[in-house]
Design a protein around this motif. Sequence first.
Motif, PDB file in Angstrom:
ATOM      1  N   ASP A  27       0.482  -1.080   0.422  1.00 12.84           N
ATOM      2  CA  ASP A  27      -0.093   0.376  -0.018  1.00 12.84           C
ATOM      3  C   ASP A  27       1.043   1.303   0.258  1.00 12.84           C
ATOM      4  O   ASP A  27       0.768   2.095   0.953  1.00 12.84           O
ATOM      5  N   GLU A  29       0.158   4.303  -0.378  1.00 15.10           N
ATOM      6  CA  GLU A  29      -0.369   5.559  -0.191  1.00 15.10           C
ATOM      7  C   GLU A  29      -0.821   5.523   1.393  1.00 15.10           C
ATOM      8  O   GLU A  29      -0.795   6.365   2.045  1.00 15.10           O
ATOM      9  N   HIS A  30      -0.021   4.958   1.905  1.00 17.15           N
ATOM     10  CA  HIS A  30      -0.348   3.932   2.922  1.00 17.15           C
ATOM     11  C   HIS A  30       0.144   5.569   4.028  1.00 17.15           C
ATOM     12  O   HIS A  30      -0.197   5.490   5.213  1.00 17.15           O
ATOM     13  N   GLY A  31       1.438   6.101   3.911  1.00 17.57           N
ATOM     14  CA  GLY A  31       1.533   7.393   4.792  1.00 17.57           C
ATOM     15  C   GLY A  31       2.389   6.829   5.876  1.00 17.57           C
ATOM     16  O   GLY A  31       2.394   8.672   6.396  1.00 17.57           O
ATOM     17  N   ARG A  43       4.479   9.440  10.201  1.00 15.53           N
ATOM     18  CA  ARG A  43       3.036   9.669   9.434  1.00 15.53           C
ATOM     19  C   ARG A  43       2.858  10.481   8.611  1.00 15.53           C
ATOM     20  O   ARG A  43       3.070  11.885   9.540  1.00 15.53           O
ATOM     21  N   GLY A  46      -1.112  13.907   5.485  1.00 17.90           N
ATOM     22  CA  GLY A  46      -2.456  13.602   4.472  1.00 17.90           C
ATOM     23  C   GLY A  46      -1.558  13.193   3.156  1.00 17.90           C
ATOM     24  O   GLY A  46      -0.724  12.996   3.132  1.00 17.90           O
ATOM     25  N   PRO A  47      -2.885  12.556   2.787  1.00 20.70           N
ATOM     26  CA  PRO A  47      -2.278  11.613   0.920  1.00 20.70           C
ATOM     27  C   PRO A  47      -2.116  12.666  -0.303  1.00 20.70           C
ATOM     28  O   PRO A  47      -0.971  12.181  -0.813  1.00 20.70           O
ATOM     29  N   GLU A  48      -1.995  13.782   0.221  1.00 18.04           N
ATOM     30  CA  GLU A  48      -0.881  15.020  -0.614  1.00 18.04           C
ATOM     31  C   GLU A  48       0.088  15.356  -0.425  1.00 18.04           C
ATOM     32  O   GLU A  48       1.312  15.852  -1.126  1.00 18.04           O
ATOM     33  N   TRP A  49       0.704  13.854   0.434  1.00 17.05           N
ATOM     34  CA  TRP A  49       2.208  14.264   1.521  1.00 17.05           C
ATOM     35  C   TRP A  49       2.684  13.555   0.899  1.00 17.05           C
ATOM     36  O   TRP A  49       2.207  12.087   0.562  1.00 17.05           O
ATOM     37  N   THR A  50       4.020  13.577   0.810  1.00 17.19           N
ATOM     38  CA  THR A  50       5.248  12.577  -0.280  1.00 17.19           C
ATOM     39  C   THR A  50       6.159  12.160   0.509  1.00 17.19           C
ATOM     40  O   THR A  50       7.150  13.437   1.016  1.00 17.19           O
ATOM     41  N   THR A  71       4.810  19.059  -0.102  1.00 21.68           N
ATOM     42  CA  THR A  71       3.486  19.140  -0.704  1.00 21.68           C
ATOM     43  C   THR A  71       2.709  19.495  -1.211  1.00 21.68           C
ATOM     44  O   THR A  71       3.077  21.163  -1.737  1.00 21.68           O
TER      45      THR A  71
END
Length: 183
Positions: A27, A29-31, A43, A46-50, A71
């Motif tokens: 996964d 995208e689990h963060g 962690r 949010g999902p927009e962070w890499t 982000t």
Amino acid sequence: AEGMDAIPCSEPQAQAAADNEEDQAKDPEHGRVRLPEAGVAFRLPGPEWTWNPTTARPVGRKWHLLGNVKTAQSTVQVRLEWHIEGAREARGLAAGRNWVLARLRGACPDLRVSDEMQMLPAIPEGWRMDVVGTLKGDTRLHTVVLVVDRGPARLLVLIACPVSEWETSSKAIHRLVDSFELL
């Protein structure tokens, strides 16, 4: 590699590295990001962070850049740096604080502490403080400085955003800071 010092990792750190690769494969995208070399995990807010890991790039004498978090939604920049002898060179909280501030003032002479040191509840060896200063000409930054000592080494996390964006970015920044934990 030449100029790089290797620090052996513990069995839990080695397992965390293997788990990180496995989790990313299952996964991506689990963060959750594990840094076995530093003995911590965090962690993404949010999902927009890499998370963008590097290959232990030297950024100064004994400093190595582990990676950064970004982000596209804001100009928040996060750097994770590792100093192999940082905790040994400046022992104790006061010495560690002064050591970190001296390093940061090298790039930002007008740096001032806006929120003094606070211990991290989830990390006994960790503390944070907030600083404000001008970087690269006229960019005024609010930076959360997170420090975790691991044996002789020191992890330095710099979470910076323009002062003008602090209100809109601070919730995500605090989620990131609060997510740090030991492996």
